[in-house]
Design a protein around this motif. Structure first.
Motif, short mmCIF file in Angstrom:
data_model
loop_
_atom_site.label_atom_id
_atom_site.label_comp_id
_atom_site.label_asym_id
_atom_site.label_seq_id
_atom_site.Cartn_x
_atom_site.Cartn_y
_atom_site.Cartn_z
N ALA A 155 0.85 -1.19 0.00
CA ALA A 155 0.00 0.00 0.00
C ALA A 155 0.88 1.24 0.00
CB ALA A 155 -0.89 -0.01 1.24
N SER A 156 0.48 2.24 -0.79
CA SER A 156 1.26 3.46 -0.88
C SER A 156 1.21 4.21 0.45
CB SER A 156 0.71 4.35 -1.99
OG SER A 156 -0.64 4.66 -1.75
N ALA A 157 2.24 4.96 0.69
CA ALA A 157 2.29 5.71 1.93
C ALA A 157 1.20 6.78 1.97
CB ALA A 157 3.67 6.38 2.06
N SER A 158 0.79 7.14 3.16
CA SER A 158 -0.25 8.14 3.31
C SER A 158 0.23 9.45 2.71
CB SER A 158 -0.58 8.34 4.79
OG SER A 158 -1.04 7.14 5.36
N PRO A 159 -0.65 10.16 1.98
CA PRO A 159 -0.24 11.41 1.35
C PRO A 159 0.14 12.44 2.40
CG PRO A 159 -2.63 11.15 1.26
CD PRO A 159 -2.07 9.84 1.74
N THR A 160 1.14 13.25 2.11
CA THR A 160 1.56 14.30 3.02
C THR A 160 1.31 15.65 2.37
OG1 THR A 160 3.82 14.22 2.15
CG2 THR A 160 3.33 12.84 4.08
N VAL A 161 1.16 16.66 3.20
CA VAL A 161 0.95 18.01 2.70
C VAL A 161 2.01 18.91 3.31
CG1 VAL A 161 -1.53 17.77 2.34
CG2 VAL A 161 -0.69 18.46 4.57
N GLN A 162 2.23 20.01 2.65
CA GLN A 162 3.24 20.95 3.14
C GLN A 162 2.82 21.50 4.50
OE1 GLN A 162 3.93 24.19 0.49
NE2 GLN A 162 5.61 25.06 1.68
N ALA A 163 3.76 21.58 5.39
CA ALA A 163 3.46 22.08 6.74
C ALA A 163 3.00 23.53 6.68
CB ALA A 163 4.71 21.95 7.61
N ALA A 164 2.10 23.86 7.58
CA ALA A 164 1.60 25.23 7.67
C ALA A 164 2.74 26.14 8.13
CB ALA A 164 0.43 25.30 8.65
N ALA A 165 2.90 27.28 7.46
CA ALA A 165 4.01 28.18 7.77
C ALA A 165 3.85 28.82 9.14
CB ALA A 165 4.11 29.26 6.70
N TYR A 166 2.61 29.21 9.48
CA TYR A 166 2.37 29.90 10.73
C TYR A 166 1.56 29.03 11.68
CZ TYR A 166 3.91 33.99 8.10
OH TYR A 166 4.64 34.86 7.34
N GLN A 167 2.02 28.94 12.92
CA GLN A 167 1.40 28.08 13.91
C GLN A 167 0.57 28.84 14.94
OE1 GLN A 167 1.61 24.75 13.54
NE2 GLN A 167 2.77 25.19 11.67
N LYS A 168 0.61 30.16 14.91
CA LYS A 168 -0.16 30.93 15.88
C LYS A 168 -0.52 32.30 15.32
CE LYS A 168 4.12 32.29 18.25
NZ LYS A 168 4.82 32.32 19.57
N LEU A 169 -1.36 32.99 16.05
CA LEU A 169 -1.81 34.32 15.65
C LEU A 169 -1.39 35.34 16.71
CD1 LEU A 169 -5.47 33.57 14.46
CD2 LEU A 169 -3.46 33.94 13.01
N PRO A 170 -1.21 36.58 16.30
CA PRO A 170 -0.92 37.62 17.29
C PRO A 170 -2.20 38.02 18.02
CG PRO A 170 -1.13 38.61 15.12
CD PRO A 170 -1.23 37.12 14.93
N ASP A 171 -2.05 38.72 19.10
CA ASP A 171 -3.20 39.27 19.80
C ASP A 171 -3.84 40.31 18.88
OD1 ASP A 171 -5.05 40.39 21.48
OD2 ASP A 171 -3.59 41.36 22.81
N ALA A 172 -5.08 40.07 18.49
CA ALA A 172 -5.73 40.96 17.52
C ALA A 172 -5.82 42.39 18.03
CB ALA A 172 -7.12 40.43 17.19
N CYS A 173 -6.04 42.55 19.33
CA CYS A 173 -6.16 43.90 19.89
C CYS A 173 -4.81 44.59 20.01
CB CYS A 173 -6.83 43.84 21.26
SG CYS A 173 -8.59 43.37 21.20
N GLY A 174 -3.73 43.83 19.86
CA GLY A 174 -2.40 44.42 19.93
C GLY A 174 -1.70 44.42 18.60
N ALA A 175 -2.43 44.10 17.53
CA ALA A 175 -1.82 44.01 16.20
C ALA A 175 -1.56 45.37 15.57
CB ALA A 175 -2.71 43.18 15.27
N LEU A 176 -2.19 46.42 16.08
CA LEU A 176 -2.00 47.78 15.56
C LEU A 176 -1.36 48.66 16.62
CD1 LEU A 176 -5.43 48.29 13.73
CD2 LEU A 176 -3.21 47.79 12.68
N GLY A 177 -0.44 49.49 16.18
CA GLY A 177 0.22 50.41 17.09
C GLY A 177 -0.67 51.58 17.47
N LYS A 178 -0.27 52.27 18.51
CA LYS A 178 -1.06 53.41 19.00
C LYS A 178 -1.21 54.49 17.94
CE LYS A 178 -1.28 56.78 22.75
NZ LYS A 178 -0.61 57.31 23.99
N LYS A 179 -0.15 54.79 17.24
CA LYS A 179 -0.20 55.85 16.21
C LYS A 179 -1.22 55.51 15.14
CE LYS A 179 1.21 59.55 14.04
NZ LYS A 179 0.35 59.45 12.84
N THR A 180 -1.25 54.26 14.70
CA THR A 180 -2.21 53.84 13.67
C THR A 180 -3.63 53.96 14.20
OG1 THR A 180 -0.62 52.28 12.74
CG2 THR A 180 -2.93 51.94 12.18
N LEU A 181 -3.85 53.56 15.44
CA LEU A 181 -5.18 53.66 16.03
C LEU A 181 -5.61 55.11 16.17
CD1 LEU A 181 -4.97 50.87 18.77
CD2 LEU A 181 -6.30 50.82 16.66
N GLU A 182 -4.69 55.98 16.50
CA GLU A 182 -5.02 57.40 16.63
C GLU A 182 -5.47 57.98 15.28
OE1 GLU A 182 -2.10 58.71 20.36
OE2 GLU A 182 -1.48 59.06 18.26
#
Length: 298
Positions: A67-94
């Motif tokens: 039996a052929s080996a189980s198909p593999t897929v490319q690993a996901a580049a990013y494993q986590k997300l930043p804090d959405a509320c901290g993703a923008l700097g104060k100057k940008t929010l202003e």
């Protein structure tokens, strides 16, 4: 006369003896021929049998392909997300929500490493002159690689395409304009339109980008209320694009300035499959149309 008869009598036994010897020689020769023929026949049968057995052995000895080996897929580049509320700097929010820098409201999520969002609102009240309203939402959605659904990047591309189309189908939208963006992630687009509400005319900007296996959506709208001037759509779009680039950069930063994708020697093993609660269908249903959400909030 008698001697002639005697010679004939003596000659006959001699002739009979010769004939008998010839018969014995011939008789003796027959078994040799038969034996030779029999040996030849046995030899042929043996060779045929040997060939048949070899063929049978070859056929019987053949093994089923493994039996052929189980198909593999490319690993996901990013494993986590930043804090959405901290993703923008104060100057940008202003710049985007001048009166709402501290109004951040984090969205609910059963897994912040897969789905995250944050929203801000700003009301610049000028009294009898009216007010300037702004609403800003940042949404992030990350896809894990999975042997069944495909790589995280492919899933993110599918969602990005669907998200971009959904934004264009908001009820009541007028003067819709779609502008592809460059220099932000792997692919990005901006969709803007006018939305008439009882409070006034809202200028809506939604910019969407895909960076590897993460989709970032920045939803930004503004309106001049109670007689205040309607904000310029071009200015709002530029502000939204600036915010989008900043959030995309925060995704890379949260994963070590590019994560696994920046290292050629990174592991090629697929990342852990997403649980059913992280499936694209549920994710899309929860944040498929941020513009609709913003319109309801505003």
């Amino acid at each position: 006369m008698q001697r002639a008869d005697q010679r004939d009598d003596r000659a006959q036994p001699s002739q009979r003896a010769k004939r008998l010897r010839r018969a014995l020689v011939c008789a003796a020769a027959v078994p040799a021929v038969l034996i030779t023929a029999a040996c030849s026949s046995d030899s042929g049968d043996s060779k045929a049998k040997s060939g048949a057995e070899s063929t049978q052995s070859a056929g019987g000895g053949s093994t089923q392909p493994s039996a052929s080996a189980s198909p593999t897929v490319q690993a996901a580049a990013y494993q986590k997300l930043p804090d959405a509320c901290g993703a923008l700097g104060k100057k940008t929010l202003e710049d985007l929500v001048p009166k709402g820098v501290k109004s951040a409201k984090k969205g609910t999520s059963d897994d912040p490493s897969t789905r995250a969002s944050c929203s801000w609102s700003s009301l610049d009240n000028n009294g009898v002159k009216g007010s300037q309203f702004r609403w800003l939402t940042v949404s992030l959605l990350r896809f894990d690689s999975d042997a069944t659904r495909g790589s995280g990047a492919d899933q993110a591309h599918t969602y990005f395409t669907r998200q971009s189309k959904d934004v264009q189908s908001v009820d009541g939208a007028k003067n819709t304009k779609v502008v592809p963006l460059s220099g932000t992630g792997a692919e990005a687009t901006a969709v803007r339109y006018d939305l008439k509400k009882k409070e006034g005319l809202f200028k809506q900007q939604t910019v969407v980008a895909r960076v590897e296996n993460v989709v970032v959506t920045v939803d930004y709208n503004g309106a001049g209320l109670a007689g205040e001037k309607t904000p310029d759509a071009d200015d709002l779009t530029k502000a939204a694009e600036k915010a989008l680039k900043e959030v995309v950069a925060s995704v890379s930063s949260a994963n070590g300035a590019g994560g696994a994708a920046s290292s050629p020697s990174g592991s090629s093993e697929p990342s852990k499959p997403a649980s059913p609660s992280k499936s694209p269908s549920k994710s899309s249903s929860s944040s498929a149309s941020p513009s609709k959400s913003a319109a309801r909030e505003s």
